[in-house]
Design a protein around this motif. Structure first.
Motif, PDB file in Angstrom:
ATOM      1  N   GLN A 128      36.258   9.152  21.778  1.00 17.02           N
ATOM      2  CA  GLN A 128      35.012   9.425  21.056  1.00 17.02           C
ATOM      3  C   GLN A 128      34.268   8.121  20.768  1.00 17.02           C
ATOM      4  OE1 GLN A 128      35.014  12.378  18.090  1.00 17.02           O
ATOM      5  NE2 GLN A 128      32.840  12.008  17.799  1.00 17.02           N
ATOM      6  N   TYR A 148      33.081   9.270  24.886  1.00 16.51           N
ATOM      7  CA  TYR A 148      33.602  10.467  25.566  1.00 16.51           C
ATOM      8  C   TYR A 148      34.086  11.475  24.518  1.00 16.51           C
ATOM      9  CZ  TYR A 148      33.639   7.327  29.614  1.00 16.51           C
ATOM     10  OH  TYR A 148      33.283   6.451  30.605  1.00 16.51           O
ATOM     11  N   PRO A 149      33.165  12.183  23.840  1.00 13.86           N
ATOM     12  CA  PRO A 149      33.547  13.047  22.717  1.00 13.86           C
ATOM     13  C   PRO A 149      34.313  14.295  23.132  1.00 13.86           C
ATOM     14  CG  PRO A 149      31.214  13.282  23.187  1.00 13.86           C
ATOM     15  CD  PRO A 149      31.702  12.163  24.058  1.00 13.86           C
ATOM     16  N   ASN A 150      34.285  14.643  24.427  1.00 14.92           N
ATOM     17  CA  ASN A 150      34.934  15.898  24.849  1.00 14.92           C
ATOM     18  C   ASN A 150      36.309  15.701  25.465  1.00 14.92           C
ATOM     19  OD1 ASN A 150      32.652  17.404  24.042  1.00 14.92           O
ATOM     20  ND2 ASN A 150      31.632  16.836  25.959  1.00 14.92           N
ATOM     21  N   ARG A 191      40.019  15.720  26.097  1.00 17.08           N
ATOM     22  CA  ARG A 191      41.202  16.397  25.542  1.00 17.08           C
ATOM     23  C   ARG A 191      42.367  16.176  26.511  1.00 17.08           C
ATOM     24  NH1 ARG A 191      38.286  16.102  22.097  1.00 17.08           N
ATOM     25  NH2 ARG A 191      37.544  17.619  20.553  1.00 17.08           N
ATOM     26  N   ASN A 241      36.797  12.803  33.774  1.00 12.20           N
ATOM     27  CA  ASN A 241      37.507  12.513  32.521  1.00 12.20           C
ATOM     28  C   ASN A 241      37.971  11.066  32.509  1.00 12.20           C
ATOM     29  OD1 ASN A 241      38.755  15.772  32.749  1.00 12.20           O
ATOM     30  ND2 ASN A 241      37.575  15.040  31.030  1.00 12.20           N
TER      31      ASN A 241
END
Ligand code: MD3
Ligand code: FE
Length: 215
Positions: A107, A111-113, A115, A143
């Motif tokens: 984040q 790159y807030p997404n 996972r 990613n």
């Protein structure tokens, strides 16, 4: 985005290594205790081992994994596997301290997404090295990869998309976190032979966590 650039320019603990690659010096330090506890809990269930490359070489870096899948290599090739080939059991789950650190670092780097579903744990003792390679066993290169350095310092080697590209060197220290994404996600990289030394908490050792979205 403007915000991120402003902070990169202002905050000396953040360095841009290349477009898409951010070095967060000391980012893991406030979470050091829970991260070390997490490593111990994983290693009890899935011990470090020296894997064999498809070419038949035993790696000097010892490895283990946690998460839904783990990175493995043997004579038949590199892959992500749901099971630990040494125990026949699923890899241990990602400790919550690992997940929290990886998501916060991603984040912070824009790159807030992110996972992660896999974490490769590399253990270097003096003399161990990781030769120049690309990380391309993951399904979606949009990613990023988040890496966390612990213990003895190491010289990280960072090239380009081509194996012949000039290499830049970075010293990575205990607590440093790097986020690799965008245009440099497939850049060649490696770790020079670990120099001998004694780290306060980890002794004669370096541990690196790499968080990935493998599936
Ligand atoms: C740059 N590990 O496990 S982490 C690996 O320190 C690996 O153990 C090293 O390379 C280590 O595959 C370096 C930093 C890293 C990881 C992935 C990258 C840098 C990267 C992917 C693209 C570009
Ligand atoms: Fe790598």
């Amino acid at each position: 985005m403007t915000d991120l650039f402003a902070r990169l320019a202002i905050d000396p603990s953040r360095e841009s290594m290349a477009e898409g690659a951010t070095l967060l010096r000391g980012f893991a330090l406030p979470r050091e205790g829970p991260i070390l506890t997490g490593i111990r809990s994983v290693v009890v269930e899935a011990p470090f081992r020296h894997m064999v490359t498809p070419g038949g070489y035993t790696m000097s870096v010892a490895m283990t994994n946690c998460g839904n899948v783990g990175w493995v290599t043997d004579r038949s090739g590199y892959r992500y596997d749901r099971l630990d080939p040494e125990t026949g059991k699923p890899w241990p789950a990602l400790p919550s301290s690992f997940l929290g650190l990886a998501i916060a670092a991603a984040q912070e780097a824009g790159y807030p997404n992110f996972r992660p579903d896999a974490c490769l744990i590399n253990r270097y003792t003096p003399g161990a090295r990781l030769s120049l390679h690309q990380d391309k066993d993951e399904c979606d290169f949009s990613n990023p990869i988040v890496s966390v350095s612990l213990g003895l310092p190491a010289t990280f080697q960072f090239g380009g998309l081509n194996r012949n590209h000039a290499i830049r060197k970075y010293a990575l220290h205990h607590g440093d976190v790097a986020v690799w994404g965008g245009p440099c996600r497939l850049f060649y990289h490696g770790v020079a032979e670990l120099k001998d030394g004694e780290h306060q908490t980890l002794g004669r050792m370096r541990i690196n966590l790499t968080f990935r979205r493998a599936l």
